[in-house]
Enzyme design. Structure first.
Site, PDB file in Angstrom:
ATOM      1  N   HIS A  76       4.035 -46.381  -0.076  1.00 56.64           N
ATOM      2  CA  HIS A  76       4.862 -47.068  -1.074  1.00 56.64           C
ATOM      3  C   HIS A  76       4.378 -48.518  -1.102  1.00 56.64           C
ATOM      4  CE1 HIS A  76       8.957 -47.756  -2.961  1.00 56.64           C
ATOM      5  NE2 HIS A  76       8.629 -48.991  -2.621  1.00 56.64           N
ATOM      6  N   ASN A 107       6.343 -53.286  -7.923  1.00 56.88           N
ATOM      7  CA  ASN A 107       5.778 -52.063  -7.370  1.00 56.88           C
ATOM      8  C   ASN A 107       4.386 -51.876  -7.966  1.00 56.88           C
ATOM      9  OD1 ASN A 107       7.750 -50.094  -5.850  1.00 56.88           O
ATOM     10  ND2 ASN A 107       8.985 -51.129  -7.400  1.00 56.88           N
ATOM     11  N   CYS A 167      12.320 -55.362  -3.767  1.00 55.92           N
ATOM     12  CA  CYS A 167      13.599 -55.393  -3.055  1.00 55.92           C
ATOM     13  C   CYS A 167      14.208 -56.785  -3.141  1.00 55.92           C
ATOM     14  CB  CYS A 167      13.405 -55.006  -1.598  1.00 55.92           C
ATOM     15  SG  CYS A 167      14.939 -55.068  -0.666  1.00 55.92           S
ATOM     16  N   ARG A 207      14.872 -46.635  -9.669  1.00 57.47           N
ATOM     17  CA  ARG A 207      15.591 -47.178  -8.506  1.00 57.47           C
ATOM     18  C   ARG A 207      14.937 -48.483  -8.021  1.00 57.47           C
ATOM     19  NH1 ARG A 207      14.649 -49.009  -3.425  1.00 57.47           N
ATOM     20  NH2 ARG A 207      13.096 -47.361  -3.162  1.00 57.47           N
ATOM     21  N   ASP A 208      13.752 -48.401  -7.473  1.00 53.15           N
ATOM     22  CA  ASP A 208      13.133 -49.605  -6.902  1.00 53.15           C
ATOM     23  C   ASP A 208      12.823 -50.614  -8.007  1.00 53.15           C
ATOM     24  OD1 ASP A 208      12.273 -51.096  -4.761  1.00 53.15           O
ATOM     25  OD2 ASP A 208      10.356 -50.094  -4.528  1.00 53.15           O
ATOM     26  N   HIS A 216       3.516 -52.203  -2.823  1.00 52.07           N
ATOM     27  CA  HIS A 216       3.832 -53.197  -3.851  1.00 52.07           C
ATOM     28  C   HIS A 216       2.563 -53.985  -4.159  1.00 52.07           C
ATOM     29  CE1 HIS A 216       8.322 -53.049  -4.270  1.00 52.07           C
ATOM     30  NE2 HIS A 216       8.059 -52.095  -3.403  1.00 52.07           N
TER      31      HIS A 216
HETATM   32  N1  COA Z   1      28.609 -47.142  -1.538  1.00 51.22           N
HETATM   33  C1  COA Z   1      29.637 -47.893  -2.025  1.00 51.22           C
HETATM   34  N2  COA Z   1      30.310 -48.790  -1.301  1.00 51.22           N
HETATM   35  C2  COA Z   1      29.951 -48.926  -0.010  1.00 51.22           C
HETATM   36  C3  COA Z   1      28.918 -48.190   0.540  1.00 51.22           C
HETATM   37  C4  COA Z   1      28.225 -47.273  -0.270  1.00 51.22           C
HETATM   38  N3  COA Z   1      27.201 -46.544   0.193  1.00 51.22           N
HETATM   39  N4  COA Z   1      28.784 -48.542   1.821  1.00 51.22           N
HETATM   40  C5  COA Z   1      29.712 -49.472   2.077  1.00 51.22           C
HETATM   41  N5  COA Z   1      30.430 -49.707   0.959  1.00 51.22           N
HETATM   42  C6  COA Z   1      31.543 -50.666   0.795  1.00 51.22           C
HETATM   43  C7  COA Z   1      32.593 -50.503   1.849  1.00 51.22           C
HETATM   44  O1  COA Z   1      33.528 -49.534   1.454  1.00 51.22           O
HETATM   45  C8  COA Z   1      33.181 -51.887   1.906  1.00 51.22           C
HETATM   46  O2  COA Z   1      33.998 -52.094   0.783  1.00 51.22           O
HETATM   47  P1  COA Z   1      35.373 -52.928   0.901  1.00 51.22           P
HETATM   48  O3  COA Z   1      34.961 -54.283   1.412  1.00 51.22           O
HETATM   49  O4  COA Z   1      35.867 -52.935  -0.499  1.00 51.22           O
HETATM   50  O5  COA Z   1      36.202 -52.168   1.848  1.00 51.22           O
HETATM   51  C9  COA Z   1      31.974 -52.774   1.716  1.00 51.22           C
HETATM   52  O6  COA Z   1      31.013 -51.953   1.004  1.00 51.22           O
HETATM   53  C10 COA Z   1      31.358 -53.255   3.014  1.00 51.22           C
HETATM   54  O7  COA Z   1      31.114 -52.125   3.846  1.00 51.22           O
HETATM   55  P2  COA Z   1      30.414 -52.238   5.274  1.00 51.22           P
HETATM   56  O8  COA Z   1      30.368 -50.875   5.861  1.00 51.22           O
HETATM   57  O9  COA Z   1      31.044 -53.342   6.071  1.00 51.22           O
HETATM   58  O10 COA Z   1      28.960 -52.589   4.867  1.00 51.22           O
HETATM   59  P3  COA Z   1      28.121 -53.949   4.913  1.00 51.22           P
HETATM   60  O11 COA Z   1      28.799 -55.022   4.169  1.00 51.22           O
HETATM   61  O12 COA Z   1      27.706 -54.198   6.319  1.00 51.22           O
HETATM   62  O13 COA Z   1      26.858 -53.463   4.074  1.00 51.22           O
HETATM   63  C11 COA Z   1      25.454 -51.636   3.371  1.00 51.22           C
HETATM   64  C12 COA Z   1      26.038 -52.396   4.541  1.00 51.22           C
HETATM   65  C13 COA Z   1      24.382 -50.722   3.937  1.00 51.22           C
HETATM   66  C14 COA Z   1      26.544 -50.805   2.709  1.00 51.22           C
HETATM   67  C15 COA Z   1      24.868 -52.642   2.326  1.00 51.22           C
HETATM   68  O14 COA Z   1      24.143 -53.639   2.979  1.00 51.22           O
HETATM   69  C16 COA Z   1      23.970 -51.958   1.321  1.00 51.22           C
HETATM   70  O15 COA Z   1      24.435 -51.151   0.510  1.00 51.22           O
HETATM   71  N6  COA Z   1      22.687 -52.275   1.317  1.00 51.22           N
HETATM   72  C17 COA Z   1      21.733 -51.669   0.422  1.00 51.22           C
HETATM   73  C18 COA Z   1      20.655 -52.628   0.114  1.00 51.22           C
HETATM   74  C19 COA Z   1      19.615 -51.996  -0.763  1.00 51.22           C
HETATM   75  O16 COA Z   1      19.833 -51.049  -1.480  1.00 51.22           O
HETATM   76  N7  COA Z   1      18.432 -52.562  -0.713  1.00 51.22           N
HETATM   77  C20 COA Z   1      17.358 -52.111  -1.505  1.00 51.22           C
HETATM   78  C21 COA Z   1      16.617 -50.992  -0.897  1.00 51.22           C
HETATM   79  S1  COA Z   1      15.073 -51.554  -0.236  1.00 51.22           S
HETATM   80 ZN    ZN Z   2       9.628 -50.725  -3.021  1.00 52.70          ZN
END
Ligand code: COA
Ligand code: ZN
Length: 306
Positions: free
Chosen positions: A209, A251, A242, A17-18, A211
């Site tokens: 955790h 990491n 990230c 994942r990371d 890095h």
């Molecule tokens: N899985 C799949 N799709 C998702 C989702 C999920 N968990 N959460 C939201 N979406 C989709 C929505 O359905 C929407 O799709 P559409 O535009 O086709 O309708 C779109 O994503 C935007 O959704 P919204 O609720 O407005 O989210 P956002 O744009 O504000 O993004 C997160 C918020 C949290 C979903 C997004 O920033 C994210 O997934 N971040 C993860 C980052 C990450 O993993 N970082 C590494 C870890 S350190």
């Molecule tokens: Zn990390």
């Protein structure tokens, strides 16, 4: 000199994942599955398998459901998946996940960049996630990113870390993993924060955790061990970071961690050679040598594993 450190340590493998979320190349699903299966055979008790986040945010892990369907789950091994919101939780449930990880940060600026939420909003998003976990007999882990420094706001106050950690524990997570997301911490920061975290969470609910961006991760592990921390996250090969933390490469490499723990006489139940082979497999899939120092040394003498 190291008599007081834990005799046994849990190593949480986060490479699938990371590690993979920050690679430019998208690793084919079949190779992700083979990588996770190699890690399962190496003896980890916990392997973070993938993320059910927005595929627009992390296209590298858009195949999360296929990965979960394809891996061979070992008896007694947890395969947590990252979940940011209820939508991700529903996908994780459909994919048969048994353990999820929710993630927020000690810095508002990073939380905004990473998940487009304030810290308060992130907790509002986790509430249905944790409730659904309870209904489905699943467990939830919690992450606090940028605990030692933020790429956007700089310094992070220990009080902010303690506050977010306490809120995650109140939510019902079984463990909180404290992240040095950009790899800036030095052992004095570990010494300042960890005793307060242990007082709050208890050592058995605390993970670090780290890095290795600036080469301080193992020094920080050694400091944390001496303070009683018994769980560390790391990634085979030392891949990862990230994408929303600029320059946050690397990491802590699992091989480097295991080598040091073995030298200290600490048991992990994990086969270091098998991790080297898993990391080498991933390196081949990514088409480059991976940063783990131990793996580079071992592969130079092992020949062309696996
Ligand atoms: N899985 C799949 N799709 C998702 C989702 C999920 N968990 N959460 C939201 N979406 C989709 C929505 O359905 C929407 O799709 P559409 O535009 O086709 O309708 C779109 O994503 C935007 O959704 P919204 O609720 O407005 O989210 P956002 O744009 O504000 O993004 C997160 C918020 C949290 C979903 C997004 O920033 C994210 O997934 N971040 C993860 C980052 C990450 O993993 N970082 C590494 C870890 S350190
Ligand atoms: Zn990390």
């Amino acid at each position: 000199m190291f008599e007081s450190i834990p005799r046994r340590v849990r190593v949480v493998e986060v490479g699938p994942r990371d590690g993979l979320q920050n690679e430019k190349a998208i690793v084919p699903t079949a190779e992700k599955i083979a990588f996770i299966d190699l890690l399962s055979a190496a003896g980890f008790g916990v392997i973070e398998a993938t993320s059910f986040v927005s595929p627009r945010a992390i296209p590298q892990l858009a195949d999360a459901a296929e990965v979960m369907a394809g891996i061979t789950r070992r008896e007694g091994v947890d395969y947590p998946v990252l979940v940011p919101n209820e939508k991700g939780m529903r996908r994780a449930i459909d994919a048969g996940a048994r353990v999820v990880a929710v993630f927020t940060a000690a810095s508002e600026a990073f939380t905004r960049a990473n998940i487009n939420m304030t810290i308060d909003e992130s907790f509002a998003a986790f509430r249905p996630v944790v409730a659904l976990a309870g209904e489905h007999g699943m467990r939830a882990r919690g992450y606090v990113s940028t605990a030692f420094g933020c790429p956007y706001q700089g310094a992070v106050a220990p009080e902010a870390v303690l506050d977010v950690t306490g809120r995650l524990l109140d939510l019902g997570v079984y463990e909180v993993s404290i992240g040095d997301t950009i790899g800036v911490a030095t052992p004095d920061q570990i010494a300042a924060l960890v005793p307060r975290l242990i007082a709050l969470a208890g050592a058995d609910r605390l993970a670090l955790h780290l890095h290795d961006t600036r080469g301080t991760a193992l020094a920080n592990v050694l400091a944390a061990l001496q303070l009683g921390v018994g769980t560390f996250d790391s990634a085979a090969g030392g891949v990862g970071g990230c994408p929303f933390a600029p320059g946050a490469a690397g990491n802590l490499a699992t091989e480097d961690l295991l080598y040091m723990l073995r030298g200290l006489g600490v048991e992990t139940g994990i086969d270091l050679d098998a991790v080297v082979r898993a990391g080498a497999f991933l390196g081949k899939a990514l088409g480059r040598a991976l940063p783990s120092k131990y793996a580079q040394a071992a592969l130079a003498t092992m020949g062309d594993a696996p």
